[in-house]
Design a protein around this motif. Structure first.
Motif: not given
Length: 106
Positions: A10, A14-16, A82
């Motif tokens: 995270q 984010t979910e990254i 994206n």
């Protein structure tokens, strides 16, 4: 060698997420060789510091070039992912150039 992983989840909320395997990277071998060399040659702190400073000065330009190029390549590689349904950055740039100079080539 691949069983040890270092990672972050995270990133920036984010979910990254990302991870790497430090003992599987070639740089780890260089660090081990440096330590072994210092021990075998019984180098003094002054000698080690002098050697590192000389190496850093030699590599400065390369570090700057790679430090900017590698992240840009990673962005280009992942740019197709994206929410705007855009093409990848290389395809967008190629389309822009083709549309701009395409008629000039005839």
């Amino acid at each position: 060698m691949r069983s040890v992983k270092v990672g972050w989840n995270q990133i920036l909320g984010t979910e990254i997420s990302t991870s790497f395997e430090p003992f599987y990277l070639p740089g780890t071998i260089f660090i081990v060789v440096i330590v072994i060399t210092i021990v075998i040659h019984k180098m003094s702190f002054k000698s080690v510091a002098s050697t590192f400073m000389s190496s850093i000065k030699t590599m400065a330009g390369t570090v700057i070039a790679l430090g900017t190029a590698v992240p840009m390549v990673r962005i280009f590689i992942n740019s197709e992912v994206n929410g705007a349904d855009l093409m990848s950055m290389p395809m967008e740039l190629a389309t822009l150039v083709a549309n701009s100079v395409g008629d000039a080539c005839h």
